[in-house]
Structure formats: structure tokens, C-alpha cells
Design an enzyme around this catalytic site. Structure first.
Site, PDB file in Angstrom:
ATOM      1  CB  SER A 241      -0.979   0.005   1.178  1.00  7.35           C
ATOM      2  OG  SER A 241      -0.319  -0.224   2.403  1.00  7.35           O
ATOM      3  CG  HIS A 271      -0.915  -5.228   2.073  1.00 12.78           C
ATOM      4  ND1 HIS A 271      -0.251  -5.094   3.257  1.00 12.78           N
ATOM      5  CD2 HIS A 271      -0.866  -3.993   1.489  1.00 12.78           C
ATOM      6  CE1 HIS A 271       0.174  -3.849   3.392  1.00 12.78           C
ATOM      7  NE2 HIS A 271      -0.190  -3.154   2.328  1.00 12.78           N
ATOM      8  CG  HIS A 318       5.823  -9.002   8.174  1.00 12.62           C
ATOM      9  ND1 HIS A 318       6.804  -8.219   7.630  1.00 12.62           N
ATOM     10  CD2 HIS A 318       4.711  -8.226   8.251  1.00 12.62           C
ATOM     11  CE1 HIS A 318       6.311  -7.017   7.400  1.00 12.62           C
ATOM     12  NE2 HIS A 318       5.042  -6.986   7.759  1.00 12.62           N
ATOM     13  NE  ARG A 327       2.276  -3.723  12.626  1.00 11.81           N
ATOM     14  CZ  ARG A 327       2.139  -3.862  11.314  1.00 11.81           C
ATOM     15  NH1 ARG A 327       1.618  -2.893  10.592  1.00 11.81           N
ATOM     16  NH2 ARG A 327       2.512  -4.974  10.702  1.00 11.81           N
ATOM     17  CG  ASP A 373      -3.576  -7.982   9.185  1.00 16.26           C
ATOM     18  OD1 ASP A 373      -4.115  -6.912   9.491  1.00 16.26           O
ATOM     19  OD2 ASP A 373      -2.830  -8.113   8.202  1.00 16.26           O
TER      20      ASP A 373
HETATM   21  N1  AMX Z   1       1.089 -20.046   6.666  1.00 23.71           N
HETATM   22  C1  AMX Z   1       1.553 -21.020   5.842  1.00 23.71           C
HETATM   23  N2  AMX Z   1       2.624 -20.856   5.043  1.00 23.71           N
HETATM   24  C2  AMX Z   1       3.281 -19.689   5.107  1.00 23.71           C
HETATM   25  C3  AMX Z   1       2.873 -18.650   5.981  1.00 23.71           C
HETATM   26  C4  AMX Z   1       1.717 -18.871   6.757  1.00 23.71           C
HETATM   27  N3  AMX Z   1       1.230 -17.920   7.575  1.00 23.71           N
HETATM   28  N4  AMX Z   1       3.712 -17.611   5.827  1.00 23.71           N
HETATM   29  C5  AMX Z   1       4.613 -17.985   4.897  1.00 23.71           C
HETATM   30  N5  AMX Z   1       4.345 -19.235   4.445  1.00 23.71           N
HETATM   31  C6  AMX Z   1       5.014 -19.963   3.374  1.00 23.71           C
HETATM   32  C7  AMX Z   1       4.887 -19.176   2.079  1.00 23.71           C
HETATM   33  O1  AMX Z   1       3.611 -19.391   1.479  1.00 23.71           O
HETATM   34  C8  AMX Z   1       6.040 -19.724   1.275  1.00 23.71           C
HETATM   35  O2  AMX Z   1       5.680 -20.998   0.796  1.00 23.71           O
HETATM   36  P1  AMX Z   1       6.090 -21.470  -0.692  1.00 23.71           P
HETATM   37  O3  AMX Z   1       7.583 -21.388  -0.728  1.00 23.71           O
HETATM   38  O4  AMX Z   1       5.548 -22.857  -0.765  1.00 23.71           O
HETATM   39  O5  AMX Z   1       5.435 -20.515  -1.636  1.00 23.71           O
HETATM   40  C9  AMX Z   1       7.105 -19.918   2.344  1.00 23.71           C
HETATM   41  O6  AMX Z   1       6.402 -20.019   3.610  1.00 23.71           O
HETATM   42  C10 AMX Z   1       8.115 -18.800   2.452  1.00 23.71           C
HETATM   43  O7  AMX Z   1       7.422 -17.579   2.614  1.00 23.71           O
HETATM   44  P2  AMX Z   1       8.081 -16.368   3.444  1.00 23.71           P
HETATM   45  O8  AMX Z   1       9.318 -15.955   2.704  1.00 23.71           O
HETATM   46  O9  AMX Z   1       8.209 -16.747   4.858  1.00 23.71           O
HETATM   47  O10 AMX Z   1       6.967 -15.246   3.366  1.00 23.71           O
HETATM   48  P3  AMX Z   1       6.744 -14.151   2.219  1.00 23.71           P
HETATM   49  O11 AMX Z   1       7.662 -13.012   2.479  1.00 23.71           O
HETATM   50  O12 AMX Z   1       6.782 -14.768   0.865  1.00 23.71           O
HETATM   51  O13 AMX Z   1       5.237 -13.728   2.488  1.00 23.71           O
HETATM   52  C11 AMX Z   1       3.369 -13.182   3.836  1.00 23.71           C
HETATM   53  C12 AMX Z   1       4.869 -12.988   3.615  1.00 23.71           C
HETATM   54  C13 AMX Z   1       2.891 -12.213   4.908  1.00 23.71           C
HETATM   55  C14 AMX Z   1       2.620 -12.855   2.516  1.00 23.71           C
HETATM   56  C15 AMX Z   1       3.110 -14.650   4.252  1.00 23.71           C
HETATM   57  O14 AMX Z   1       3.755 -14.908   5.483  1.00 23.71           O
HETATM   58  C16 AMX Z   1       1.628 -14.999   4.338  1.00 23.71           C
HETATM   59  O15 AMX Z   1       1.027 -15.352   3.328  1.00 23.71           O
HETATM   60  N6  AMX Z   1       1.020 -14.876   5.573  1.00 23.71           N
HETATM   61  C17 AMX Z   1      -0.391 -15.082   5.757  1.00 23.71           C
HETATM   62  C18 AMX Z   1      -1.176 -13.886   5.263  1.00 23.71           C
HETATM   63  C19 AMX Z   1      -0.976 -12.682   6.164  1.00 23.71           C
HETATM   64  O16 AMX Z   1      -1.048 -12.787   7.386  1.00 23.71           O
HETATM   65  N7  AMX Z   1      -0.766 -11.510   5.566  1.00 23.71           N
HETATM   66  C20 AMX Z   1      -0.670 -10.254   6.335  1.00 23.71           C
HETATM   67  C21 AMX Z   1       0.706  -9.632   6.282  1.00 23.71           C
HETATM   68  C22 AMX Z   1       0.723  -8.330   7.069  1.00 23.71           C
HETATM   69  C23 AMX Z   1       0.013  -7.243   6.343  1.00 23.71           C
HETATM   70  O17 AMX Z   1       0.418  -6.792   5.291  1.00 23.71           O
HETATM   71  N8  AMX Z   1      -1.095  -6.775   6.852  1.00 23.71           N
END
Ligand code: AMX
Length: 441
Positions: A241, A271, A318, A327, A373
Site C-alpha cells: 500500500s 496484505h 511477514h 502491533r 492482523d
Molecule cells: N502459513 C503457511 N505458510 C506460510 C505462511 C503462513 N502464515 N507464511 C509464509 N508461508 C510460506 C509461504 O507461502 C512460502 O511458501 P512457498 O515457498 O511454498 O510458496 C514460504 O512459507 C516462504 O514464505 P516467506 O518468505 O516466509 O513469506 P513471504 O515473504 O513470501 O510472504 C506473507 C509474507 C505475509 C505474505 C506470508 O507470510 C503470508 O502469506 N502470511 C499469511 C497472510 C498474512 O497474514 N498476511 C498479512 C501480512 C501483514 C500485512 O500486510 N497486513
């Protein structure tokens, strides 16, 4: 407005001179290397942006102008009788770079009160959408309709000097932030409360008045809104964002267009939509298990089920943070103070005990800890706001403070059009074979 605008401009002039000096003396310094894998993986770890308002540390979490969330809770001005910081103070800090006095924060409150009128065509535009539209769709549509009021767009069209861009962006920023709670509350009341709208209360602070217009008069909810609006405001410059707002603003799109672009990004499930996903996931778990308060063993099984279905556990992980999000902690403290016995809030805490070791055991998740979140929804449900599709709109109202303070800085520092280089895989392959250069124009 004069005093705050003048203070901002005086600060920005100092920083602009510092940057000029830094670039003159050190502009060719190498600050890092980029690996091929990084350009295929979301540019993680590539430093490519300047954002003055906040800085994220992987271990300590977010700091706004150097202040951590607990420090801000102790030092920012509060509403009368309240114990949480008011977002007006955080906005002042991000904009001017100094902690505000009570009078400074009060000045922001009164400026926003005076500029909060939303023209009727904005409501008519929202009304043109089906009530079933997602609240974020309605919200961004409302912001786009409000773009007719942009001072920047008007002044640019009539010929404005480059050195005045910041001034028009500042005016738009103050107007837009002042008006957002009214638009957001309108959407909430339209979608969930039979269109019974509530007029603003000119005596309340920005977040308190937002709570009032949403229809929540409980002092606890008003305090929650002050905390919520403060902690969601900014998370340095590279998140979707903030980056989208900055990117679109770099084309000299006005603050309404730029903010709307950023909020379209916030509406994504990876996000800002994650907060609705979290509470939806917990509600589904309670329904599946047929209990209000699942045990940690039951939660662990449910987490495995979620992972087994190829889904992420919402609210965990994250891109940058590598510890429990401060937070999340601030909201947990709020929960302990105001509603320690609430079963939904307790479930959030039990999930917090259960999920990290499971994610850790997968071996690929870089951060197994909760983000912002993971907690917010349960606090809102406690006060009766169960309509979780709306939660990202709250996030969006708060995020305006950070991304728009940043836009003021972007224009005051005359940051140019953003235009990184992209490549094709064909070019990468040629480069690997020594047949071409990867750098182009
Ligand atoms: N549950 C299951 N698997 C997860 C996970 C979770 N909460 N967080 C990361 N992973 C997985 C990824 O999907 C990825 O798997 P892949 O290699 O098979 O594709 C692997 O772990 C490595 O990912 P990462 O490098 O640790 O995370 P990222 O930087 O690619 O993504 C984020 C970060 C937040 C998108 C991810 O942790 C996620 O999808 N979390 C759940 C959604 C969420 O809570 N989003 C809110 C973020 C905060 C915000 O912006 N408000």
C-alpha cells in the site's frame, strides 16, 4: 493550517538540503548487491526507496521517526480521559518529525474537523454500487469520487510551479484524511445498518468521531479506534500500500488517485485483507469444532488441516519482520486490560501459543510469528463489530496517515518519477550465456 504547514516546510527544506549534500558527496557509494533470484522473488531485501516516516527492523518491529509503539503509547497526546495515543499526534510526528505537544495534536484535530465535509456526489456514487459490493470496493470508489475536490489536480491544470507541488499535496492530504472517516462510516452504516447514518460529532477527536459515526458509543471502542488508527498507520515504504501510493504519486497523480491506488493494494489477501481472513478462519474453526474455546490440541489439528489444504495460516508470517509484531503485542495488552475473559480473544492467544512451532516445523516459513492482523478482529468483535469484511476499511483509514504524510515528503523533496528497470527471462538467459548485458535503459 498555517502553523503546521510552515513547520513541515521548514523541516522539509532542511532535509532537502541534507539530501543534496549527501548525494553530492556520497551519491556514487555502492549500498548493496542484487542477486538474480531477488528480482524473481518480489525484490525482497533490495533497498530502493526512501520513506522518512517510519523504519522497520526485522527484530524490533516498526519505529515511527525512531519511536517504538510502546514509546508512542507513553509519549503521544491522548484524548481527555483516555489512555491510548490519538492518531493526530502520530500524524504530526510523521509529518513534522517531532513529538507533538497536546496543543499541536489538538490543532490537527480541529483542522480535520473543519475540513471534513464530504460532498453529496460521493455518497451518490457509493449508492450506485450494489450493497453487496465489498466494503473496500465501495471505499476506493468513494475516494475516487472525492477526487473532484483535488486542489493539486486543479492547480496543476491551471499551471503550477514545481516548487509549489508540496503545498497543494499538503492541502489535499489534510482534506482527504479529514473526510475518510465519514466515507468509511457511511459504507458501514449503508451495508450493515440499514442505511441509518449518523452525523459527525464536532466535539470529538478524529478516531473518537469515527467510532461515533460507525455507531459505537462505548468508550472502550473509542479507545480501541485510537489505538487501531495509530498502530496501522505506517510500516515503512516498501509494503504494497505504501509503495503503490508512492509509485502512483511519482507520476504526479494527485493524493486522491495515489491513495486509492495504494488502497487497492491493501485490499489484497496477502496484505490488508488478512485481518478479515483471520477472523473468518477462527469463526470457521469454532464452527467446525463446535466449541467457543478450542483447546490448543484442537487448534493444532485445525492448523494442520489448513496447511494440508494448501492454504496459509492468516495473520502469521511477514515479508520483513522476524519476531512477534509489536502491533500484535499492543493489541494483546489492550485485550488483557479491557476483555481478558472474552473467549474469542483467548482463542487468539491460544492460536499464538500453537501456530509458531507448527510453522517453524515446516522449515520454509521465514517468520512463524503473528503479524498485526492476527489480533485486531477479535477486539472489534468484542464490541459488536462482527462484520469482518469491513475490517480492511478500518486499516485503510489508518494507513492514510502514513502514506499521505509520505506523499507530502515526496513532493517537498522533489522525488522524481519512479521507473525501475525490468528484464525478460529471454534476456536473463542471454546474459547467463555471455551474449548480452542485463542493464538496459
Ligand atoms: N502459513 C503457511 N505458510 C506460510 C505462511 C503462513 N502464515 N507464511 C509464509 N508461508 C510460506 C509461504 O507461502 C512460502 O511458501 P512457498 O515457498 O511454498 O510458496 C514460504 O512459507 C516462504 O514464505 P516467506 O518468505 O516466509 O513469506 P513471504 O515473504 O513470501 O510472504 C506473507 C509474507 C505475509 C505474505 C506470508 O507470510 C503470508 O502469506 N502470511 C499469511 C497472510 C498474512 O497474514 N498476511 C498479512 C501480512 C501483514 C500485512 O500486510 N497486513
Amino acid at each position: 493550517m498555517g502553523a503546521i504547514k510552515d513547520r513541515f516546510k521548514a523541516k522539509a527544506d532542511i532535509v532537502a538540503a541534507e539530501i543534496k549534500d549527501i548525494l553530492k558527496n556520497h551519491g556514487t557509494k555502492i549500498i548493496g548487491e542484487v542477486q538474480l533470484s531477488q528480482i524473481y522473488q518480489g525484490m525482497r531485501g533490495i533497498t530502493g526507496l526512501v520513506s522518512e516516516t517510519s523504519l522497520l527492523d526485522a527484530q524490533d518491529g516498526i519505529r515511527f521517526r525512531g519511536y517504538s509503539i510502546p514509546e508512542l503509547q507513553a509519549q503521544l497526546p491522548r484524548a481527555e480521559g483516555g489512555s491510548e495515543p490519538i492518531p493526530e499526534g502520530l500524524f504530526y510526528l510523521m509529518l513534522v518529525g517531532e513529538l507533538p505537544t497536546d496543543d499541536d495534536a489538538q490543532l490537527v484535530t480541529s483542522l480535520w474537523q473543519r475540513r471534513s465535509h464530504v460532498p453529496n456526489h460521493v455518497f451518490a456514487t457509493i449508492e450506485a454500487l450494489p450493497v453487496s459490493s465489498h466494503p473496500m470496493t465501495q471505499f476506493v470508489t468513494g475516494v475516487m469520487a472525492l477526487q473532484t475536490e483535488s486542489i493539486f489536480a486543479r492547480r496543476y491544470a491551471t499551471g503550477m510551479s514545481k516548487k509549489d507541488y508540496w503545498d497543494a499535496v499538503f492541502d489535499d492530504t489534510m482534506d482527504l484524511i479529514a473526510r475518510l472517516p465519514r466515507i468509511a462510516a457511511y459504507i458501514y452504516r449503508r451495508k450493515y445498518k440499514k442505511g441509518e447514518h449518523i452525523q459527525p460529532d464536532g466535539l470529538l477527536d478524529w478516531a473518537g468521531n469515527f467510532a461515533h459515526m460507525l455507531g459505537y458509543e462505548d468508550d472502550g471502542f473509542k479507545e480501541l479506534m485510537r489505538l487501531y488508527m495509530t498502530i496501522h498507520a505506517d510500516h515503512e515504504g516498501g509494503n504494497v500500500s505504501a509503495h503503490a501510493t508512492h509509485l502512483v504519486g511519482s507520476a504526479l497523480s494527485d493524493p486522491y488517485l495515489s491513495y486509492a491506488a495504494g488502497m487497492n493494494g491493501l485490499a489484497g489477501p496477502l496484505h490488508g485483507l488478512a485481518n478479515q481472513e483471520v477472523i473468518k478462519w477462527i469463526f470457521e474453526m469454532r464452527e467446525t469444532l463446535n466449541t467457543e474455546l478450542p483447546t490448543n490440541e484442537q487448534i493444532a489439528d485445525y492448523v494442520q488441516k489448513t496447511l494440508g489444504e494448501g492454504k496459509v495460516v492468516p495473520g502469521y508470517g511477514h515479508a520483513v519482520l522476524r519476531r512477534t509484531d509489536p502491533r500484535f503485542m499492543a493489541q494483546m495488552e489492550f485485550g488483557k486490560k479491557h476483555m481478558p475473559d472474552d473467549p474469542l480473544v483467548q482463542t487468539v492467544w491460544n492460536v499464538y501459543e500453537t501456530v509458531p512451532p507448527i510453522l517453524q516445523s515446516l522449515g520454509k516459513v521465514k517468520n512463524p510469528w503473528p503479524n498485526v492482523d492476527a489480533h485486531s478482529g477479535a477486539l472489534l468483535v468484542h464490541y459488536g463489530m462482527v462484520e469482518y469484511e469491513f475490517y480492511t476499511v478500518l486499516f485503510a483509514v489508518s494507513r492514510a496517515l502514513g502514506v499521505l504524510a509520505n506523499l507530502c515528503w515526496d513532493r517537498a523533496l522533489n522525488f522524481p518519477l519512479e521507473r525501475p528497470k525490468s528484464v525478460t527471462t529471454r534476456l536473463v538467459k542471454k546474459w547467463l550465456n555471455g551474449e548480452d548485458e542485463i542493464w538496459g535503459d
